[in-house]
Design an enzyme around this catalytic site. Sequence first.
Site: not given
Ligand code: HEC
Length: 489
Positions: A111, A406, A84, A19, A39, A409
């Site tokens: 890279k 999850c 990569d 890409t 990559n 992040c």
């Molecule tokens: C790409 C990044 C990313 C991934 C991967 C991700 N999240 Fe999130 N998540 C976020 C972000 C950004 C927020 C904050 C949203 C906000 O500001 O309200 C969040 C918020 C949350 C919240 C709310 C938390 C709170 O206390 O307000 C929960 C629950 C949650 N995520 C669960 C999960 C779960 C379970 C997974 C995996 C299945 C997951 N997240 C994967 C980015 C991610």
Amino acid sequence: MAAKTWDPDWPFEMGGGGTPWDALVYDPELNLLYVGTGNAAPWNRKVRSPKGGDNLYLASILAINPDSGRLAWHYQEVPGEQWDYTSTQPIVLSTLKLGGVDRKVLMHAPKNGFFYVLDRASGELLSAEKYAVANWATHVDMKTGRPVEDKAVADYGDGKPKLVFPSPRGAHNWNPMSYSPKTGLVYIPTIHGGALFANPPGKSPYLPGRFNTQVLNGFSFMLANPESLPPALRPLADKKFLATQPEVAHSAALKAWDPVNHKFLWTVPRSSFMDHAGVLSTAGGLVVQGGLDGFLRVYRDTDGQLLKEIEVGTAIVAAPATYTVNGVQYIAVTAGSGGGGWSTWLPQNIAFRKGNANRILAFRLDGAATPVPPDLPPPGPIPEPPPQKGTPADIKAGEGIFAANCRGCHTNTWPAPLPDLRRTTAATHAIIKDIVLKGALQVRGMPRFDDVLSERDVEQVQAYLLSLAHSAYAGQQAKPAAGLQQGHL
Ligand code: HEC
């Protein structure tokens, strides 16, 4: 879609990325558009392309005639790429005197750790020299223009794990380098580091919607803690082997590279391996670079002498720009953490102490003091979590689902860019399926997972999150300071 057993014939004819996501430069003089391509992902090329071949136009520079859309020439930096190594890094066009002759050149520090100088009219390779520790190839053959790979060292397709330099972070990533025609030097935000690769035999089940490349991969600094590695990578932690290898700790430095004589004139180390912000050089003899540590620094272009250091209190990752308005010169930079530092703030990142104040900062010689954000208040206590749900088996399964989906992040530490899910309230837990499966927080950056996760999966993740919260809460109640520790990598 039900998971099926991984089928060795399945992905063979598919490409692996390529890409173009960064370098794009137009040369009006030659009417050519230069594009750097990406990559093929860390993917054993013997599996990806069992019939062999270079996989054009992965990891290449393409010169395209924008009127016809046709290719004028191409130069592939990593034929059959499998580590990569993107070639998307910013491209610089200029004129260099080579062998007494002015050549219109294209300069590139991708890279893979080699600095390339190409004739940008014809694509002829003029030089390719290492600007970083790079062991995947011994050199580039100037006759064929191809890298001479050190297969025993770097080709993990032979079934043995390998320690390969540079890592997928690259010896230089997307952060712009800067060429000064005044000094003839290229100022490169460099990264040192290696990576671990293995493609163990056997087949894992095919999981729809996921990476199914079967490649195990990690950063060389993880060798300090071999238990954290998958078993197939652990042989690389052997002390005798490591004694013969380059430094496995990662680091970053601003370096001034002479593209004609292929050497560094000066080097300034950075605060951590993630600290490699873009660079600006000026006709007035300055090199300007921000830092993750919350400073903007100005160096003398000839010798790297630090001329000025301005505390801004916000991490800087982007490259500064300069412009003039009514005869006054400004230097401006977009400040804020991110840009590939992902979810963890290292203690060297000022955001760890002050949070992340995304803002644009502009400086002039008679400018006022920069407002520095205050330190973050200490974290509040972890609230009492809602009652535990699920069985111990659910908690264990949920841990795996969390790791796979999850954890990239959510680090569940404080401070961190994304919510610490040990602190999620009962009200939010009550709508967790809406959040994870239906995109209730999608506009705020929390993706929806209904393409890969079921309701049952979310229940198990929730059981795991509740168990994390309960043990953190219990620790805090037993010994108040314990629950309030700051996060770490
Ligand atoms: C790409 C990044 C990313 C991934 C991967 C991700 N999240 Fe999130 N998540 C976020 C972000 C950004 C927020 C904050 C949203 C906000 O500001 O309200 C969040 C918020 C949350 C919240 C709310 C938390 C709170 O206390 O307000 C929960 C629950 C949650 N995520 C669960 C999960 C779960 C379970 C997974 C995996 C299945 C997951 N997240 C994967 C980015 C991610």
